[in-house]
Design an enzyme around this catalytic site. Structure first.
Site, PDB file in Angstrom:
ATOM      1  CG  ASN A   1     -23.762  -1.910  76.527  1.00 28.70           C
ATOM      2  OD1 ASN A   1     -22.694  -1.483  76.098  1.00 28.70           O
ATOM      3  ND2 ASN A   1     -23.883  -3.091  77.093  1.00 28.70           N
TER       4      ASN A   1
ATOM      5  CB  CYS B   1     -30.227  -5.918  77.465  1.00 28.40           C
ATOM      6  SG  CYS B   1     -31.774  -6.544  78.038  1.00 28.40           S
TER       7      CYS B   1
ATOM      8  CB  SER C   1     -31.443  -5.827  88.049  1.00 28.28           C
ATOM      9  OG  SER C   1     -30.931  -6.744  87.108  1.00 28.28           O
ATOM     10  CG  LEU C   2     -29.543  -2.246  94.230  1.00 33.98           C
ATOM     11  CD1 LEU C   2     -30.832  -2.603  94.947  1.00 33.98           C
ATOM     12  CD2 LEU C   2     -28.367  -2.270  95.203  1.00 33.98           C
ATOM     13  CG  HIS C   3     -30.119  -1.290  87.892  1.00 39.99           C
ATOM     14  ND1 HIS C   3     -28.941  -1.955  87.630  1.00 39.99           N
ATOM     15  CD2 HIS C   3     -31.098  -2.001  87.268  1.00 39.99           C
ATOM     16  CE1 HIS C   3     -29.208  -3.017  86.867  1.00 39.99           C
ATOM     17  NE2 HIS C   3     -30.486  -3.057  86.637  1.00 39.99           N
TER      18      HIS C   3
ATOM     19  CB  CYS D   1     -35.941  -1.374  83.504  1.00 36.78           C
ATOM     20  SG  CYS D   1     -36.352  -2.677  84.681  1.00 36.78           S
TER      21      CYS D   1
ATOM     22  N   GLY E   1     -36.217 -10.344  78.661  1.00 42.22           N
ATOM     23  CA  GLY E   1     -37.242 -10.858  79.553  1.00 42.22           C
ATOM     24  C   GLY E   1     -36.818 -11.007  80.995  1.00 42.22           C
ATOM     25  CD  GLU E   2     -37.294 -10.854  86.281  1.00 38.27           C
ATOM     26  OE1 GLU E   2     -36.387 -10.052  85.980  1.00 38.27           O
ATOM     27  OE2 GLU E   2     -37.145 -11.725  87.163  1.00 38.27           O
TER      28      GLU E   2
ATOM     29  CD  GLU F   1     -31.379  -9.166  71.598  1.00 32.87           C
ATOM     30  OE1 GLU F   1     -30.350  -8.708  72.077  1.00 32.87           O
ATOM     31  OE2 GLU F   1     -32.178  -8.517  70.923  1.00 32.87           O
TER      32      GLU F   1
ATOM     33  CB  CYS G   1     -33.972  -2.153  79.801  1.00 32.34           C
ATOM     34  SG  CYS G   1     -34.071  -3.785  79.042  1.00 32.34           S
TER      35      CYS G   1
ATOM     36  CB  CYS H   1     -39.112  -7.420  79.476  1.00 32.87           C
ATOM     37  SG  CYS H   1     -39.046  -7.523  81.286  1.00 32.87           S
TER      38      CYS H   1
ATOM     39  CB  CYS I   1     -26.225 -13.773  77.109  1.00 31.79           C
ATOM     40  SG  CYS I   1     -27.401 -12.580  77.772  1.00 31.79           S
TER      41      CYS I   1
HETATM   42  N1  SAH Z   1     -34.827  -9.052  83.463  1.00 30.48           N
HETATM   43  C1  SAH Z   1     -33.652  -9.480  84.153  1.00 30.48           C
HETATM   44  C2  SAH Z   1     -32.634 -10.146  83.250  1.00 30.48           C
HETATM   45  C3  SAH Z   1     -32.428  -9.563  81.877  1.00 30.48           C
HETATM   46  S1  SAH Z   1     -31.614  -7.992  81.832  1.00 30.48           S
HETATM   47  C4  SAH Z   1     -33.033  -8.314  84.900  1.00 30.48           C
HETATM   48  O1  SAH Z   1     -33.455  -7.181  84.692  1.00 30.48           O
HETATM   49  O2  SAH Z   1     -32.156  -8.558  85.724  1.00 30.48           O
HETATM   50  C5  SAH Z   1     -29.958  -8.401  82.330  1.00 30.48           C
HETATM   51  C6  SAH Z   1     -29.190  -7.233  82.877  1.00 30.48           C
HETATM   52  O3  SAH Z   1     -28.912  -6.266  81.855  1.00 30.48           O
HETATM   53  C7  SAH Z   1     -29.943  -6.497  83.980  1.00 30.48           C
HETATM   54  O4  SAH Z   1     -29.098  -6.216  85.069  1.00 30.48           O
HETATM   55  C8  SAH Z   1     -30.330  -5.226  83.267  1.00 30.48           C
HETATM   56  O5  SAH Z   1     -30.569  -4.163  84.160  1.00 30.48           O
HETATM   57  C9  SAH Z   1     -29.146  -4.985  82.362  1.00 30.48           C
HETATM   58  N2  SAH Z   1     -29.378  -4.010  81.291  1.00 30.48           N
HETATM   59  C10 SAH Z   1     -30.528  -3.719  80.660  1.00 30.48           C
HETATM   60  N3  SAH Z   1     -30.335  -2.753  79.726  1.00 30.48           N
HETATM   61  C11 SAH Z   1     -29.026  -2.431  79.768  1.00 30.48           C
HETATM   62  C12 SAH Z   1     -28.201  -1.494  79.054  1.00 30.48           C
HETATM   63  N4  SAH Z   1     -28.699  -0.729  78.103  1.00 30.48           N
HETATM   64  N5  SAH Z   1     -26.898  -1.444  79.382  1.00 30.48           N
HETATM   65  C13 SAH Z   1     -26.372  -2.239  80.331  1.00 30.48           C
HETATM   66  N6  SAH Z   1     -27.096  -3.138  81.031  1.00 30.48           N
HETATM   67  C14 SAH Z   1     -28.406  -3.227  80.764  1.00 30.48           C
HETATM   68 FE1  SF4 Z   2     -37.075  -6.401  81.738  1.00 35.69          FE
HETATM   69 FE2  SF4 Z   2     -34.653  -6.788  82.817  1.00 35.69          FE
HETATM   70 FE3  SF4 Z   2     -35.028  -5.004  80.803  1.00 35.69          FE
HETATM   71 FE4  SF4 Z   2     -35.988  -4.491  83.240  1.00 35.69          FE
HETATM   72  S1  SF4 Z   2     -33.822  -4.704  82.667  1.00 35.69           S
HETATM   73  S2  SF4 Z   2     -37.095  -4.194  81.299  1.00 35.69           S
HETATM   74  S3  SF4 Z   2     -36.610  -6.511  83.903  1.00 35.69           S
HETATM   75  S4  SF4 Z   2     -35.269  -7.215  80.687  1.00 35.69           S
END
Ligand code: SAH
Ligand code: SF4
Length: 347
Positions: A291, A334, A215-217, A117, A160-161, A92, A120, A113, A106
């Site tokens: 989200n 995502c 992506s720290l979180h 996480c 994806g990463e 997508e 996600c 991936c 985007c």
């Molecule tokens: N894999 C990479 C890039 C793709 S994800 C990464 O993890 O950084 C892009 C961003 O969307 C990341 O910061 C990820 O943590 C965030 N993300 C993933 N799922 C999400 C959700 N349900 N709500 C908000 N942000 C989300």
């Molecule tokens: Fe992969 Fe980024 Fe989703 Fe983590 S947040 S599972 S690295 S796409």
């Protein structure tokens, strides 16, 4: 096997033309067809001599993405595409429009991936495969073609990463930036990474002016390892050191992304610890309300809770922005259009 022309640089196209006994300028013509006109077949390249087209058709192909579904948000700000690859898999891509005229695409770098996480949608299904450079670049070309709008920014924040598909991602970045490619300014390209430290260090050596987002979180290893499993390999201290070094080497401020989940990582104590970690000026914090993902139990925090968290970190001396929501109503988070679609197919 035929060479995929989508994903080749101008240099490579010129060498290819020369190899076929043609003048080098044919390479530039090819690039125009591949990246400007988004030609679907060599036979469509009408300003090339017919004999060359016939020879090219034998050795080269153009793999294009196909639109399987398109969702336009009612407010007009977001358009989301579900795209089909040549092997039947899907990815997508989202176009986000802003009032100041920015058009941000985007894009995805992998099908699924492998990073797992827990919050996600993409992470739920695991990794199917890497995308090729052509498949990454074509997302931007396709969006431009389908909407008749010129993208100004690209963010690697889809499925994806990106740094786990390093070479394809870097080639795609260069093609997106090239004047014969998509012509996106390097400073308008953002790569988001889950925090693969060796690849972040390698990226800093490329000396590109792109923006790195990390992506720290979570502000501590215990919580981050729970949410982002790769933290066990590259813990918070190593990750922040790599982010600071990246900023020092490239002169570009690094963004830390922090997806806020109610009752998980949004306590005042998290904000204070985060402010201590992220201070010093070379890092900037982007707070993103989670989200909702179908099937996951996390909760999105209220607007006041998000503001309170951001204000607390800001009070600790860190530059903080709260991400403006785009496309929540059409599942633009995502990994979600794909899941909705897959659900429909199964139903
Ligand atoms: N894999 C990479 C890039 C793709 S994800 C990464 O993890 O950084 C892009 C961003 O969307 C990341 O910061 C990820 O943590 C965030 N993300 C993933 N799922 C999400 C959700 N349900 N709500 C908000 N942000 C989300
Ligand atoms: Fe992969 Fe980024 Fe989703 Fe983590 S947040 S599972 S690295 S796409």
């Amino acid at each position: 096997m035929a060479t995929d022309l989508v994903g080749l640089t101008l240099d490579e196209l010129e060498i290819m033309a020369a190899g076929l006994g043609e003048p080098r300028y044919r390479g530039r013509q090819l690039a125009r067809w591949i990246y400007r006109h988004r030609a679907e077949a060599v036979t469509a390249m009408t300003d090339l001599p017919e004999a060359l087209r016939a020879r090219l058709a034998d050795v080269a192909s153009l793999s294009r993405l196909r639109v399987l579904a398109r969702a336009d948000a009612p407010d007009g700000y977001t358009t989301k595409f579900l795209l089909g690859l040549h092997d039947g898999r899907t990815i997508e891509t989202v176009l986000m429009r802003y009032d100041d005229g920015r058009r941000t695409v985007c894009i995805s770098t992998q099908v699924g991936c492998g990073m797992g996480c827990t919050f996600c949608a993409t992470g739920l299904a695991g990794l199917e495969r890497n995308l090729s450079p052509g498949e990454i670049v074509d997302q931007v070309l396709l969006v431009s073609h389908e909407t008749n709008e010129r993208p100004t920014h690209v963010v690697f924040m889809g499925m994806g990463e990106p740094l786990a598909n390093y070479d394809a991602t870097l080639r795609a970045v260069r093609l997106l930036n090239a004047s014969y490619g998509a012509g996106i300014g390097m400073r308008n390209v953002t790569i988001s990474t889950v925090g693969l430290v060796p690849q972040m260090r390698r990226l800093s050596q490329e000396r590109l002016q792109l923006t790195l987002a990390v992506s720290l979180h979570a502000p501590d290893d215990e919580l981050r390892s729970e949410l982002v499993p790769v933290n066990r390999r590259w813990p918070v201290a190593d990750l922040l050191a790599a982010a600071r070094d990246y900023a020092a080497v490239t002169g570009r401020r690094v963004t830390l992304e922090y997806v806020l989940m109610a009752g998980v990582n949004d306590r005042d104590e998290h904000a204070r610890r985060l402010a201590m970690l992220a201070g010093g000026g070379s890092l900037h914090l982007n707070v993103i309300p989670w989200n909702p993902v179908y099937g996951l139990q996390y909760r999105r925090p209220s607007v006041p809770a998000v503001q309170r968290f951001a204000a607390l970190v800001r009070a600790g001396g860190v530059a903080v922005t709260v991400r403006v929501e785009r496309g929540v109503d059409i599942d633009a988070a995502c990994g979600q259009l794909r899941r909705t679609h897959a659900g429909r197919v199964r139903a």
